[in-house]
Scaffold this active site. Structure first.
Site, PDB file in Angstrom:
ATOM      1  N   TYR A 141      49.370   8.471 -11.345  1.00  0.00           N
ATOM      2  CA  TYR A 141      48.040   9.062 -11.148  1.00  0.00           C
ATOM      3  C   TYR A 141      48.114  10.401 -10.412  1.00  0.00           C
ATOM      4  CZ  TYR A 141      45.879   4.642 -12.600  1.00  0.00           C
ATOM      5  OH  TYR A 141      45.489   3.543 -13.306  1.00  0.00           O
ATOM      6  N   LYS A 192      58.360  -2.350 -14.535  1.00  0.00           N
ATOM      7  CA  LYS A 192      58.715  -2.313 -15.955  1.00  0.00           C
ATOM      8  C   LYS A 192      60.118  -1.735 -16.019  1.00  0.00           C
ATOM      9  CE  LYS A 192      57.456  -2.851 -20.309  1.00  0.00           C
ATOM     10  NZ  LYS A 192      57.190  -4.156 -20.935  1.00  0.00           N
ATOM     11  N   ASP A 224      54.013  -6.835 -18.041  1.00  0.00           N
ATOM     12  CA  ASP A 224      53.368  -7.571 -19.136  1.00  0.00           C
ATOM     13  C   ASP A 224      53.398  -9.073 -18.857  1.00  0.00           C
ATOM     14  OD1 ASP A 224      56.093  -7.110 -19.316  1.00  0.00           O
ATOM     15  OD2 ASP A 224      56.157  -7.047 -21.495  1.00  0.00           O
ATOM     16  N   ASP A 248      46.283  -1.103 -10.293  1.00  0.00           N
ATOM     17  CA  ASP A 248      44.905  -0.847 -10.710  1.00  0.00           C
ATOM     18  C   ASP A 248      44.472  -1.906 -11.720  1.00  0.00           C
ATOM     19  OD1 ASP A 248      42.500   0.339 -11.269  1.00  0.00           O
ATOM     20  OD2 ASP A 248      43.327   2.114 -12.250  1.00  0.00           O
ATOM     21  N   ASP A 252      42.173  -5.721 -10.976  1.00  0.00           N
ATOM     22  CA  ASP A 252      40.907  -6.016 -11.653  1.00  0.00           C
ATOM     23  C   ASP A 252      41.009  -7.311 -12.461  1.00  0.00           C
ATOM     24  OD1 ASP A 252      39.591  -3.917 -10.549  1.00  0.00           O
ATOM     25  OD2 ASP A 252      39.073  -2.938 -12.435  1.00  0.00           O
TER      26      ASP A 252
END
Ligand code: NAD
Length: 365
Positions: A141, A192, A224, A248, A252
């Protein structure tokens, strides 16, 4: 020792929920002999209207000297027409950057009394208590270079940079292990590493930090798989630590396991344990000013503030116990009510929590 706490009520339902949280904070401080000094400042839309900027200088000065900050929420349709750089949400990004709040703590807790609110089977989520620790100021980000450019063949391409320094990984990992040591003693690091070199380094550094925490177990999951496990068997997790973008998304996902956005607190901490505490929900303009907002997410944010910035774990536990008690008593705002439940308003919920608050020896004031 006196603790200065800055209240940032913000916009929409923010002032309503912060008002109830303030009552709880003042009462619990009395009960646990904590000396607190409360001050208030503008952030977000209200700051734009009153002071001409979403994070004005007066707020900056107060924020920098506070031990902790309690925020309601910012934003609303009346500011949606402003250019992106002047919108209320910029105030939030600015204060996070200004205070170097690099660690975002998002608990996903499901009070058993509300297990039916989840879209998962109640037995999978009842009593859920996960803490997601997300790196908040680095990663893709913020990485440079970034942009959209035109290639030599005339086609446009967008690009970002996923980058972490060892020191950035180290400090967030350190915090995750410290937190796990005070909980169930398990850290799951999410990366990852099979595809992204930046997360190979992440895995290496987290593994190194783990060596200093003999009592905490570490395992690693690819993002994943972590997403799958979160909805398959969420109670297997204690603390999940991950970078900005994965955190992020996973935080959620975890929030939705609990089914009720009005119940979820969060904390963003810096290296000095100063922190910004806020409910996960937004300013809910659709119900603002109607005494319909659930104040419990903000009240539970007060519990996090007590635990992480004031080091007052007993007082924090008392607030959490009071919330559990009012749920036992059947107190429900509209967002957490099942069909046929009697519904109470924001202020009545705050009052119920105040009444349920107990001191050290179970004494009520
Ligand atoms: P929202 O969280 O404000 O509302 C989503 C839905 O949940 C609405 O139906 C709302 O009524 C309900 N809801 C939210 N909090 C509730 C509570 N405490 N009690 C009962 N019901 C509640 O999200 P949104 O509608 O996408 O955003 C509204 C505004 O809030 C936007 O301007 C957005 O930018 C802003 N926002 C701010 C923050 C923040 O300050 N951290 C976070 C998210 C959104």
């Amino acid at each position: 020792m006196s603790h200065s706490i800055l209240l940032l009520p913000g916009d929409g339902i923010g002032p309503e929920v912060v008002a109830q949280a303030r009552r709880v904070l003042e009462r619990v401080a009395d009960l646990y002999n904590l000396t607190i000094e409360l001050d208030e400042a503008n952030l977000g839309g209200v700051a734009i209207d009153r002071e001409g900027s979403a994070y004005p200088e007066t707020t900056q000065a107060k924020a920098r000297s506070a031990a902790a900050l309690l925020l309601g929420a910012v934003g609303g349709p009346q500011w949606d027409g402003l250019p992106a750089a002047q919108r209320p949400e910029r105030g939030l990004l600015a204060i996070r950057a200004d205070l170097d709040l690099f660690a975002n703590l998002r608990p996903a807790i499901l009070f058993p009394q509300l297990a039916d609110a989840s879209s998962l089977k109640p037995e999978l989520v009842a009593g859920l208590d996960i803490l997601i620790v997300r790196e908040l100021t680095g990663g893709i980000y913020f990485g440079e270079p970034r942009g959209i450019r035109t290639r030599e063949d005339g086609e446009r391409e967008g690009y970002n940079t996923y980058i972490y320094r060892e020191s950035e990984i180290e400090r967030i990992a350190q915090l995750a292990f410290e937190l796990a040591a005070k909980r169930d003693g398990r850290v799951t690091s999410v990366d990852k590493a099979n595809v992204l070199e930046v997360t190979q380094l992440w895995r290496e550094v987290v593994t190194r930090v783990a060596e200093n925490f003999a009592g905490v177990d570490l395992d690693h999951l690819y993002v994943d798989n972590a997403a799958m496990q979160l909805v398959r068997e969420p109670k297997q997790f204690d603390v999940l630590v991950t970078g900005n973008i994965f955190g992020d998304i996973l935080s959620d996902t975890a929030a939705m396991l609990t089914g009720s956005i009005g119940m979820l607190p969060s904390a963003s901490l810096n290296a000095l344990s100063a922190g910004l505490y806020e409910p996960v929900h937004g300013s809910a303009p659709d119900i603002a000013g109607q005494d319909r907002a659930n104040p419990l997410a903000t009240i539970l944010s007060v519990a996090m503030l007590l635990r992480y910035s004031l080091n007052a774990g007993n007082a924090a536990a008392a607030v959490e116990a009071a919330v559990s008690t009012v749920l036992d008593q059947g107190c429900r705002t509209a967002d957490i009510a099942a069909e046929g439940d009697a519904v109470i308003g924001t202020e009545a919920m705050g009052t119920a929590v105040l009444k349920a608050l107990k001191g050290h020896e179970g004494n009520e004031l």
